[in-house]
Write an enzyme that holds these catalytic residues in place. Structure first.
Site, PDB file in Angstrom:
ATOM      1  N   SER A  49       0.778  -1.237   0.000  1.00  0.00           N
ATOM      2  CA  SER A  49       0.000   0.000   0.000  1.00  0.00           C
ATOM      3  C   SER A  49       0.808   1.285   0.000  1.00  0.00           C
ATOM      4  O   SER A  49       0.254   2.360  -0.203  1.00  0.00           O
ATOM      5  CB  SER A  49      -0.940   0.005   1.209  1.00  0.00           C
ATOM      6  N   GLY A  51       5.146   3.178  -0.112  1.00  0.00           N
ATOM      7  CA  GLY A  51       6.601   3.052  -0.217  1.00  0.00           C
ATOM      8  C   GLY A  51       7.033   2.134  -1.351  1.00  0.00           C
ATOM      9  O   GLY A  51       6.499   2.185  -2.467  1.00  0.00           O
ATOM     10  N   LEU A 140       7.213  -5.552   3.731  1.00  0.00           N
ATOM     11  CA  LEU A 140       6.565  -5.124   4.972  1.00  0.00           C
ATOM     12  C   LEU A 140       7.529  -4.278   5.798  1.00  0.00           C
ATOM     13  O   LEU A 140       8.722  -4.543   5.840  1.00  0.00           O
ATOM     14  CB  LEU A 140       6.155  -6.334   5.814  1.00  0.00           C
ATOM     15  N   TYR A 236      21.945   2.488  12.006  1.00  0.00           N
ATOM     16  CA  TYR A 236      21.230   1.599  11.090  1.00  0.00           C
ATOM     17  C   TYR A 236      21.895   0.229  10.972  1.00  0.00           C
ATOM     18  O   TYR A 236      21.454  -0.738  11.588  1.00  0.00           O
ATOM     19  CB  TYR A 236      21.030   2.239   9.701  1.00  0.00           C
ATOM     20  N   LYS A 245      18.079  -6.816   9.324  1.00  0.00           N
ATOM     21  CA  LYS A 245      18.344  -6.870   7.883  1.00  0.00           C
ATOM     22  C   LYS A 245      19.338  -7.987   7.558  1.00  0.00           C
ATOM     23  O   LYS A 245      19.212  -8.662   6.527  1.00  0.00           O
ATOM     24  CB  LYS A 245      18.859  -5.522   7.371  1.00  0.00           C
ATOM     25  N   THR A 277       9.931   7.510   3.653  1.00  0.00           N
ATOM     26  CA  THR A 277       8.669   6.771   3.776  1.00  0.00           C
ATOM     27  C   THR A 277       8.195   6.924   5.212  1.00  0.00           C
ATOM     28  O   THR A 277       8.926   7.432   6.069  1.00  0.00           O
ATOM     29  CB  THR A 277       8.788   5.269   3.448  1.00  0.00           C
TER      30      THR A 277
HETATM   31  P1  NAD Z   1       6.182   1.681   4.193  1.00  0.00           P
HETATM   32  O1  NAD Z   1       5.879   2.024   5.594  1.00  0.00           O
HETATM   33  O2  NAD Z   1       5.935   2.672   3.133  1.00  0.00           O
HETATM   34  O3  NAD Z   1       5.372   0.357   3.775  1.00  0.00           O
HETATM   35  C1  NAD Z   1       5.132  -0.671   4.682  1.00  0.00           C
HETATM   36  C2  NAD Z   1       4.020  -1.551   4.178  1.00  0.00           C
HETATM   37  O4  NAD Z   1       3.836  -2.635   5.110  1.00  0.00           O
HETATM   38  C3  NAD Z   1       2.656  -0.860   4.074  1.00  0.00           C
HETATM   39  O5  NAD Z   1       1.992  -1.343   2.924  1.00  0.00           O
HETATM   40  C4  NAD Z   1       1.921  -1.346   5.319  1.00  0.00           C
HETATM   41  O6  NAD Z   1       0.511  -1.352   5.202  1.00  0.00           O
HETATM   42  C5  NAD Z   1       2.461  -2.756   5.402  1.00  0.00           C
HETATM   43  N1  NAD Z   1       2.332  -3.383   6.724  1.00  0.00           N
HETATM   44  C6  NAD Z   1       2.922  -3.045   7.889  1.00  0.00           C
HETATM   45  N2  NAD Z   1       2.564  -3.904   8.872  1.00  0.00           N
HETATM   46  C7  NAD Z   1       1.736  -4.810   8.304  1.00  0.00           C
HETATM   47  C8  NAD Z   1       1.037  -5.957   8.782  1.00  0.00           C
HETATM   48  N3  NAD Z   1       1.134  -6.368  10.049  1.00  0.00           N
HETATM   49  N4  NAD Z   1       0.264  -6.634   7.911  1.00  0.00           N
HETATM   50  C9  NAD Z   1       0.145  -6.245   6.620  1.00  0.00           C
HETATM   51  N5  NAD Z   1       0.794  -5.194   6.117  1.00  0.00           N
HETATM   52  C10 NAD Z   1       1.585  -4.481   6.942  1.00  0.00           C
HETATM   53  O7  NAD Z   1       7.692   1.172   4.209  1.00  0.00           O
HETATM   54  P2  NAD Z   1       8.862   1.114   3.102  1.00  0.00           P
HETATM   55  O8  NAD Z   1       9.840   2.156   3.434  1.00  0.00           O
HETATM   56  O9  NAD Z   1       8.316   1.007   1.741  1.00  0.00           O
HETATM   57  O10 NAD Z   1       9.570  -0.264   3.514  1.00  0.00           O
HETATM   58  C11 NAD Z   1       9.420  -1.454   2.786  1.00  0.00           C
HETATM   59  C12 NAD Z   1      10.732  -2.230   2.853  1.00  0.00           C
HETATM   60  O11 NAD Z   1      11.752  -1.492   2.188  1.00  0.00           O
HETATM   61  C13 NAD Z   1      11.235  -2.469   4.281  1.00  0.00           C
HETATM   62  O12 NAD Z   1      11.835  -3.744   4.364  1.00  0.00           O
HETATM   63  C14 NAD Z   1      12.292  -1.407   4.431  1.00  0.00           C
HETATM   64  O13 NAD Z   1      13.260  -1.721   5.398  1.00  0.00           O
HETATM   65  C15 NAD Z   1      12.879  -1.418   3.032  1.00  0.00           C
HETATM   66  N6  NAD Z   1      13.712  -0.254   2.701  1.00  0.00           N
HETATM   67  C16 NAD Z   1      13.277   1.017   2.941  1.00  0.00           C
HETATM   68  C17 NAD Z   1      14.122   2.084   2.656  1.00  0.00           C
HETATM   69  C18 NAD Z   1      13.697   3.509   2.905  1.00  0.00           C
HETATM   70  O14 NAD Z   1      14.521   4.407   2.771  1.00  0.00           O
HETATM   71  N7  NAD Z   1      12.442   3.741   3.233  1.00  0.00           N
HETATM   72  C19 NAD Z   1      15.392   1.854   2.104  1.00  0.00           C
HETATM   73  C20 NAD Z   1      15.784   0.551   1.850  1.00  0.00           C
HETATM   74  C21 NAD Z   1      14.938  -0.498   2.149  1.00  0.00           C
HETATM   75 NA    NA Z   2       6.208  -0.940   1.120  1.00  0.00          NA
END
Ligand code: NAD
Ligand code: NA
EC number: 1.3.1.9
Length: 398
Positions: A49, A51, A140, A236, A245, A277
């Site tokens: 939903s 990010g 997630l 981090y 991670k 995000t």
């Molecule tokens: P985000 O918060 O935008 O998205 C998280 C998603 O998880 C949402 O769709 C939310 O509804 C869902 N979610 C959370 N708990 C849930 C549950 N119990 N059941 C069902 N859905 C659930 O986060 P993001 O930044 O897009 O992160 C996604 C991945 O990318 C993570 O593993 C994060 O570590 C990784 N990441 C993020 C970054 C950054 O800079 N944001 C960089 C590298 C990697």
């Molecule tokens: Na996501």
């Protein structure tokens, strides 16, 4: 109702449904006008939903092989008086746009960590989705996870290991920097963070899907990780989240072997670049680092937002011929962020930042705009003075 943004500290309290729509449309437009690829056709996205999960879904549906998608997320519904969460609307608008083009877009709202959700999704794949998926994207991000077998609830902690650290963090509401001190993690914090953000749940999903025979021959799965550089290292990568991670990355190695042997499939972690995000706004130091990074990468002409970065991952690497993989089997679209010249220049700027000069030295304006845009605000082409019919919005289903 005219909806104005409400922010407390670095927490966004509301979303603009119409702005969210435009943001989803803009991402769709981006991938449609970019290079496309031959990729997965039947995809399950956990964390679909917002990010990186949403960006993945949009790229796969509109920028690749017109994938049918199932999205699982945890979002809050709105009502006639109060808007729902941004992700709630993103699901609705994504589905509307996908269905308009004849694609299947099924949304499950609920706890992805539960066995019930796995059962429901598997049942749907069997009965209504053609029987199998060829890609699982695991995206997630959560602060809490209930163990599906014991019912025990675990909370992740963003803490350094061994030492306490003090570092700057943004207060988006006040447009200021605040110093934040984090005490070292206890062994329990470390274990809990692995339990929530490590690879255990990903493993459970892959096992459940393969045991139920709902994965194709050559099935692929992908989870997202982050490494980052010197500035964020202690909070981090060497902190509790980094431990999780690492666990996720080791899980990828195990899953990859298992899938290769059984169905000629694969599992990988892709290390993504820093973006704004919902989840990343609460990591101290990280947002400030990210704003300097935006500025340096922009100057070098290599700045990417979530959709551009994710679409390149699929176009060039996952389904293309420009794969960048490190010796630990991790896919590395973050190589632009990690470039030696980028990191050197980020560090040079970062060390001079003070509470008074940060708006000049960093791209705070961009950070704040990205932050607002996550919830549908400050998006070009949206009339924010216009009335939003929340009653009508509440009737829309994801
Ligand atoms: P985000 O918060 O935008 O998205 C998280 C998603 O998880 C949402 O769709 C939310 O509804 C869902 N979610 C959370 N708990 C849930 C549950 N119990 N059941 C069902 N859905 C659930 O986060 P993001 O930044 O897009 O992160 C996604 C991945 O990318 C993570 O593993 C994060 O570590 C990784 N990441 C993020 C970054 C950054 O800079 N944001 C960089 C590298 C990697
Ligand atoms: Na996501």
């Amino acid at each position: 109702m005219v909806i104005k943004p409400r922010i407390k500290g670095s927490l966004a309290l509301n979303a603009h449904p119409v702005g969210c729509k435009k943001a989803v449309e803009d991402q769709i437009e981006y991938v449609k006008s970019s290079t496309s690829y031959n990729g997965a056709k039947k995809v399950l996205i956990l964390g679909a939903s917002s990010g990186y999960g949403l960006a993945s879904r949009i790229s796969l549906a509109f920028g690749g092989s017109k994938a049918d998608t199932i999205g699982v997320s945890f979002e809050k519904e709105g009502n006639g008086r109060k808007p729902g969460s941004a992700g709630w609307y993103n699901n609705i608008w994504f589905k509307e746009a996908a269905e308009k083009e004849g694609l299947v877009a099924k949304n499950f709202i609920g706890d992805a960590f539960s066995h019930e959700m796995r059962d429901e999704v598997i049942k749907y794949i069997k009965e209504e989705f053609g029987g199998e998926i060829d890609l699982l994207v695991y995206s997630l991000a959560s602060g809490v996870r209930k163990d599906p077998d014991t019912g025990e609830v675990y909370r992740s902690q963003l803490r350094p290991k061994g030492v306490s650290i003090t570092g700057p963090t943004f207060n988006v509401e006040k447009e200021s920097i605040e110093e934040l001190t984090l005490d070292p993690a206890t062994p329990e914090d470390e274990a809990n963070t692995i339990k929530v953000m490590g690879g255990e749940d990903w493993n459970l999903w892959v096992d459940a899907l393969t045991e139920a025979n709902v994965v194709s021959k050559g099935f692929q799965t992908l989870a997202y990780s982050y490494i980052g550089a010197e500035i964020t290292r202690r909070i981090y990568r060497e902190g509790t989240i980094g431990g999780a991670k690492e666990h996720l990355e080791n899980t990828a190695l195990d899953l990859n072997k298992k899938l290769k042997d059984s169905i000629g499939g694969s599992a990988h972690v892709a290390v993504k670049r820093a973006i704004v995000t919902k989840a990343s706004a609460f990591i101290p130091i990280f947002p400030l680092y990210a704003t300097v990074l935006f500025k340096v990468m922009e100057e070098k002409g290599i700045e990417e937002n979530a959709i551009a970065h994710t679409h390149r991952l699929f176009t060039d690497m996952i389904f293309g011929d420009k794969m960048e993989m490190d010796d630990k089997g991790r896919i590395r679209p973050d190589s632009w962020e990690m470039r030696e010249d980028v990191q050197r220049e980020v560090m040079e700027i970062y060390k001079d930042i003070t509470v008074d000069n940060f708006k000049e030295l960093t791209d705070f304006a961009r950070y704040k705009r990205d932050f607002m845009q996550l919830n549908g605000f400050e998006i070009d082409g949206v009339d924010y003075e216009a009335d939003v019919d929340l009653e009508a919005m509440a009737k829309l289903r994801p």
